[in-house]
Design a protein around this motif. Structure first.
Motif, PDB file in Angstrom:
ATOM      1  N   ALA A  52      11.525 -17.200 -17.940  1.00  0.00           N
ATOM      2  CA  ALA A  52      10.110 -16.810 -18.242  1.00  0.00           C
ATOM      3  C   ALA A  52      10.371 -15.572 -19.761  1.00  0.00           C
ATOM      4  O   ALA A  52      10.490 -15.157 -20.704  1.00  0.00           O
ATOM      5  CB  ALA A  52       9.420 -16.007 -17.693  1.00  0.00           C
ATOM      6  N   TYR A  53      12.466 -15.006 -18.724  1.00  0.00           N
ATOM      7  CA  TYR A  53      12.244 -13.087 -19.676  1.00  0.00           C
ATOM      8  C   TYR A  53      13.095 -14.146 -20.917  1.00  0.00           C
ATOM      9  O   TYR A  53      13.340 -13.798 -21.900  1.00  0.00           O
ATOM     10  CB  TYR A  53      13.509 -12.866 -18.634  1.00  0.00           C
ATOM     11  N   LEU A  54      13.641 -15.686 -21.245  1.00  0.00           N
ATOM     12  CA  LEU A  54      14.340 -16.248 -22.606  1.00  0.00           C
ATOM     13  C   LEU A  54      13.461 -15.859 -23.430  1.00  0.00           C
ATOM     14  O   LEU A  54      12.014 -16.015 -23.553  1.00  0.00           O
ATOM     15  CB  LEU A  54      14.751 -17.642 -22.638  1.00  0.00           C
ATOM     16  N   ARG A  55      13.805 -15.338 -24.628  1.00  0.00           N
ATOM     17  CA  ARG A  55      12.501 -15.197 -25.430  1.00  0.00           C
ATOM     18  C   ARG A  55      12.389 -16.825 -26.537  1.00  0.00           C
ATOM     19  O   ARG A  55      13.643 -16.838 -27.155  1.00  0.00           O
ATOM     20  CB  ARG A  55      13.274 -13.942 -27.055  1.00  0.00           C
ATOM     21  N   PRO A  56      11.274 -16.813 -27.285  1.00  0.00           N
ATOM     22  CA  PRO A  56      11.099 -17.686 -27.769  1.00  0.00           C
ATOM     23  C   PRO A  56      11.955 -17.079 -29.218  1.00  0.00           C
ATOM     24  O   PRO A  56      11.858 -16.132 -29.725  1.00  0.00           O
ATOM     25  CB  PRO A  56       9.547 -17.672 -28.767  1.00  0.00           C
ATOM     26  N   ASP A  57      12.184 -18.876 -30.224  1.00  0.00           N
ATOM     27  CA  ASP A  57      12.946 -18.121 -31.364  1.00  0.00           C
ATOM     28  C   ASP A  57      13.727 -17.603 -31.865  1.00  0.00           C
ATOM     29  O   ASP A  57      14.828 -16.678 -32.635  1.00  0.00           O
ATOM     30  CB  ASP A  57      11.672 -17.675 -32.342  1.00  0.00           C
ATOM     31  N   THR A  58      15.262 -17.299 -30.111  1.00  0.00           N
ATOM     32  CA  THR A  58      16.054 -16.774 -30.458  1.00  0.00           C
ATOM     33  C   THR A  58      16.900 -18.063 -30.100  1.00  0.00           C
ATOM     34  O   THR A  58      16.752 -19.010 -29.197  1.00  0.00           O
ATOM     35  CB  THR A  58      16.512 -15.410 -29.654  1.00  0.00           C
ATOM     36  N   ASP A  59      18.374 -17.319 -29.607  1.00  0.00           N
ATOM     37  CA  ASP A  59      19.319 -17.955 -29.029  1.00  0.00           C
ATOM     38  C   ASP A  59      19.530 -17.719 -28.140  1.00  0.00           C
ATOM     39  O   ASP A  59      21.203 -17.701 -27.229  1.00  0.00           O
ATOM     40  CB  ASP A  59      20.677 -18.184 -29.826  1.00  0.00           C
ATOM     41  N   ASP A  60      18.764 -17.084 -27.550  1.00  0.00           N
ATOM     42  CA  ASP A  60      19.376 -16.583 -25.301  1.00  0.00           C
ATOM     43  C   ASP A  60      19.994 -17.969 -24.751  1.00  0.00           C
ATOM     44  O   ASP A  60      19.345 -18.757 -24.786  1.00  0.00           O
ATOM     45  CB  ASP A  60      17.972 -15.929 -24.880  1.00  0.00           C
ATOM     46  N   MET A  61      20.223 -17.333 -23.670  1.00  0.00           N
ATOM     47  CA  MET A  61      21.312 -19.066 -22.827  1.00  0.00           C
ATOM     48  C   MET A  61      21.156 -18.848 -21.222  1.00  0.00           C
ATOM     49  O   MET A  61      21.311 -17.321 -21.494  1.00  0.00           O
ATOM     50  CB  MET A  61      22.745 -19.315 -23.513  1.00  0.00           C
ATOM     51  N   LEU A  62      20.561 -19.164 -20.810  1.00  0.00           N
ATOM     52  CA  LEU A  62      20.662 -18.563 -20.111  1.00  0.00           C
ATOM     53  C   LEU A  62      21.672 -19.802 -18.962  1.00  0.00           C
ATOM     54  O   LEU A  62      22.843 -20.354 -18.829  1.00  0.00           O
ATOM     55  CB  LEU A  62      19.668 -19.861 -19.078  1.00  0.00           C
ATOM     56  N   THR A  63      22.186 -18.417 -18.208  1.00  0.00           N
ATOM     57  CA  THR A  63      24.105 -18.425 -17.446  1.00  0.00           C
ATOM     58  C   THR A  63      24.505 -18.409 -16.515  1.00  0.00           C
ATOM     59  O   THR A  63      23.282 -17.357 -15.876  1.00  0.00           O
ATOM     60  CB  THR A  63      25.118 -17.695 -18.472  1.00  0.00           C
ATOM     61  N   VAL A  64      24.994 -19.251 -15.310  1.00  0.00           N
ATOM     62  CA  VAL A  64      25.497 -18.968 -14.450  1.00  0.00           C
ATOM     63  C   VAL A  64      27.251 -18.897 -13.741  1.00  0.00           C
ATOM     64  O   VAL A  64      27.667 -19.753 -15.386  1.00  0.00           O
ATOM     65  CB  VAL A  64      24.709 -20.395 -13.052  1.00  0.00           C
ATOM     66  N   GLN A  65      26.642 -18.734 -12.855  1.00  0.00           N
ATOM     67  CA  GLN A  65      29.230 -18.764 -12.849  1.00  0.00           C
ATOM     68  C   GLN A  65      29.027 -20.012 -12.594  1.00  0.00           C
ATOM     69  O   GLN A  65      30.218 -20.369 -13.050  1.00  0.00           O
ATOM     70  CB  GLN A  65      29.466 -17.807 -11.893  1.00  0.00           C
ATOM     71  N   GLU A  66      28.653 -20.946 -11.817  1.00  0.00           N
ATOM     72  CA  GLU A  66      29.328 -22.232 -11.734  1.00  0.00           C
ATOM     73  C   GLU A  66      27.827 -22.926 -11.959  1.00  0.00           C
ATOM     74  O   GLU A  66      26.520 -22.493 -11.198  1.00  0.00           O
ATOM     75  CB  GLU A  66      29.510 -22.329  -9.733  1.00  0.00           C
ATOM     76  N   VAL A  67      28.366 -24.912 -12.202  1.00  0.00           N
ATOM     77  CA  VAL A  67      26.875 -25.435 -12.418  1.00  0.00           C
ATOM     78  C   VAL A  67      25.439 -25.215 -10.939  1.00  0.00           C
ATOM     79  O   VAL A  67      25.064 -25.753 -10.638  1.00  0.00           O
ATOM     80  CB  VAL A  67      27.477 -26.232 -13.090  1.00  0.00           C
TER      81      VAL A  67
END
Length: 74
Positions: A52-67
Motif C-alpha cells: 500500500a505504501y508503494l506510490r502509483p506512477d513511480t518506480d518504487d520497488m519492494l525489497t527483501v534481503q532474501e526471496v
C-alpha cells in the motif's frame, strides 16, 4: 525510485536485526511482520502495508534481503 523494505520472521523467537541491517540504510521505509511466509497476502499485515505504501506512477520497488522473506510459496 524508492526502495520499500519488508522484514519477515516466522516466530517472535527469531531476530530481525540482520534483515534490518541490510535494508534500513537503503530503504525510505521498512515494514516488519512476524508471520508465516505461507499465508496469503491479505493475512500478512506487513506485506499489505508495504504494498500500500508503494506510490502509483513511480518506480518504487519492494525489497527483501532474501526471496524467502517475501514468501515460501512463490
Amino acid at each position: 525510485m524508492a526502495l520499500i523494505g519488508l522484514v519477515r520472521v516466522s516466530t517472535s523467537a527469531q531476530d530481525t536485526r540482520r534483515q534490518h541491517d541490510a535494508l534500513d540504510p537503503i530503504c525510505i521505509q521498512v515494514f516488519e511482520e512476524t508471520v508465516s511466509g505461507t499465508l496469503a497476502v491479505e493475512r500478512r499485515p506487513g506485506l499489505t502495508a508495504a504494498l500500500a505504501y508503494l506510490r502509483p506512477d513511480t518506480d518504487d520497488m519492494l525489497t527483501v534481503q532474501e526471496v524467502d522473506r517475501l514468501g515460501r510459496n512463490l
